[in-house]
Design an enzyme around this catalytic site. Structure first.
Site, mmCIF file in Angstrom:
data_model
loop_
_atom_site.group_PDB
_atom_site.id
_atom_site.type_symbol
_atom_site.label_atom_id
_atom_site.label_comp_id
_atom_site.label_asym_id
_atom_site.label_seq_id
_atom_site.Cartn_x
_atom_site.Cartn_y
_atom_site.Cartn_z
ATOM 1 N N ASP A 1 0.828 -1.204 0.000
ATOM 2 C CA ASP A 1 0.000 0.000 0.000
ATOM 3 C C ASP A 1 0.868 1.261 0.000
ATOM 4 O OD1 ASP A 1 -2.386 1.355 -0.061
ATOM 5 O OD2 ASP A 1 -2.776 1.156 2.084
ATOM 6 N N GLY A 2 0.310 2.310 -0.592
ATOM 7 C CA GLY A 2 0.960 3.617 -0.531
ATOM 8 C C GLY A 2 1.502 4.140 -1.852
ATOM 9 N N GLY B 1 -0.166 5.437 -4.346
ATOM 10 C CA GLY B 1 -0.853 6.683 -4.716
ATOM 11 C C GLY B 1 -0.291 7.865 -3.931
ATOM 12 N N ASN C 1 -10.506 -3.285 -6.024
ATOM 13 C CA ASN C 1 -9.778 -2.371 -6.917
ATOM 14 C C ASN C 1 -10.496 -2.161 -8.251
ATOM 15 O OD1 ASN C 1 -6.424 -3.435 -5.877
ATOM 16 N ND2 ASN C 1 -7.708 -1.790 -5.104
ATOM 17 N N ARG D 1 -5.024 -2.480 8.683
ATOM 18 C CA ARG D 1 -6.221 -3.286 8.438
ATOM 19 C C ARG D 1 -5.896 -4.397 7.454
ATOM 20 N NH1 ARG D 1 -8.056 2.026 6.770
ATOM 21 N NH2 ARG D 1 -7.417 2.382 4.619
HETATM 22 C C1 FPP Z 1 -2.031 0.057 -3.307
HETATM 23 O O1 FPP Z 1 -1.573 1.391 -3.300
HETATM 24 C C2 FPP Z 1 -1.474 -0.669 -4.443
HETATM 25 C C3 FPP Z 1 -2.205 -1.236 -5.431
HETATM 26 C C4 FPP Z 1 -3.692 -1.161 -5.469
HETATM 27 C C5 FPP Z 1 -1.580 -1.903 -6.572
HETATM 28 C C6 FPP Z 1 -0.345 -2.692 -6.319
HETATM 29 C C7 FPP Z 1 0.422 -2.787 -7.572
HETATM 30 C C8 FPP Z 1 1.764 -2.681 -7.700
HETATM 31 C C9 FPP Z 1 2.667 -2.564 -6.564
HETATM 32 C C10 FPP Z 1 2.445 -2.635 -9.011
HETATM 33 C C11 FPP Z 1 2.447 -3.821 -9.885
HETATM 34 C C12 FPP Z 1 2.573 -5.137 -9.261
HETATM 35 C C13 FPP Z 1 3.339 -6.143 -9.751
HETATM 36 C C14 FPP Z 1 3.234 -7.494 -9.152
HETATM 37 C C15 FPP Z 1 4.291 -5.969 -10.857
HETATM 38 P P1 FPP Z 1 -2.633 2.566 -3.376
HETATM 39 O O2 FPP Z 1 -2.796 2.919 -4.799
HETATM 40 O O3 FPP Z 1 -3.908 2.184 -2.704
HETATM 41 O O4 FPP Z 1 -1.897 3.690 -2.582
HETATM 42 P P2 FPP Z 1 -2.574 4.839 -1.690
HETATM 43 O O5 FPP Z 1 -3.218 4.146 -0.503
HETATM 44 O O6 FPP Z 1 -1.412 5.682 -1.292
HETATM 45 O O7 FPP Z 1 -3.555 5.558 -2.556
#
Ligand code: FPP
Length: 234
Positions: free
Chosen positions: A13-14, A16, A61, A186
């Site tokens: 997470d993180g 964004g 998502n 969480r």
């Molecule tokens: C959560 O961060 C992350 C995701 C929903 C996507 C995870 C994907 C990757 C790490 C990249 C690709 C993966 C692979 C296996 C190559 P968030 O967008 O919710 O961050 P935020 O909470 O700061 O908004």
């Protein structure tokens, strides 16, 4: 001291927030997140972890803006395409859990290449794609109910082991350690059944900043935990 965890699962997470802190688009955060995936795999292999499960795309998502979802799919298919040879060469077995049929063709094609890694044994890199624990448990209930309806099993035969056999994670051991980056504490519908006795590790570090040292620090903390599985302490 606990030995090295066999199975480490990560809620990455993180991305964004990492991007917005830099005035970048969220897609740039995910791109940087893919680099952290490489680092985490390297660190896990160095520590001789046997299974690394990454929460790459949840059932929830799908509700994100269309362009972000599309961008994530492109990133995933690019990762699978560009890493396939390397994973094969380094002894990585690629696997996936989740509603894989729901993923777009380029991602499914990328995963199909994973079949070539089936005999690899150094580590299993397990990607959770269109994954949600509630969907997984509801599916397991449907599969078991169908067997009862067909007379293939009795209601009494539905034990925890029988449920486990119907989970997407059927062939994997339960995670020993669950890491969540990004500061939130969480579970977000991730491996809820499988994490019954998993050690939880939360860090404020945003996923794109999570490097090999951070992975090692999580394993070190895990090593200090006393695992009791509901029993009395030593
Ligand atoms: C959560 O961060 C992350 C995701 C929903 C996507 C995870 C994907 C990757 C790490 C990249 C690709 C993966 C692979 C296996 C190559 P968030 O967008 O919710 O961050 P935020 O909470 O700061 O908004």
């Amino acid at each position: 001291m606990n030995p090295t965890p066999v199975h480490v699962a990560i809620i990455m997470d993180g991305n964004g927030r990492w991007a917005s802190q830099r005035g970048l688009k969220r897609s740039e955060g995910h791109k940087a997140g893919a680099e952290s995936v490489r680092k985490a795999l390297k660190a896990a292999m160095a520590a001789e972890v046997r299974v690394l499960t990454l929460y790459a795309f949840s059932t929830e998502n799908w509700g994100r803006p269309q362009d972000e979802v599309q961008g994530l799919f492109e990133l995933l298919s690019r990762y699978l395409e560009s890493e396939a040879d390397e994973l094969l060469r380094r002894g990585v077995r690629l696997s996936a859990i989740g509603d894989i049929e729901a993923m777009p063709a380029p991602v499914r094609d990328g995963l199909a290449a994973a079949e070539a890694t089936a005999m690899n044994e150094a580590i299993t890199l397990n990607l959770a794609l269109s994954y949600g624990s509630r969907a997984e448990l509801a599916r397991a209930a449907r599969l078991l109910a169908d067997e009862v309806r067909r007379g293939a099993r009795t209601v009494e035969s539905i034990t925890p082991e029988a449920v486990e056999q119907k989970l997407w994670t059927n062939l994997l051991p339960d995670p020993d350690l669950l890491i969540r980056t990004g500061g939130d504490m969480r579970a977000s519908n991730f491996l809820l059944w499988q994490c019954a006795y998993t050690e939880l590790y939360f860090t404020p570090t945003l996923w794109p900043d999570f490097g090999e040292d951070d992975f090692a620090a999580a394993l070190e903390e895990y090593g200090r935990r006393e695992r009791r599985y509901g029993l009395c302490g030593a």
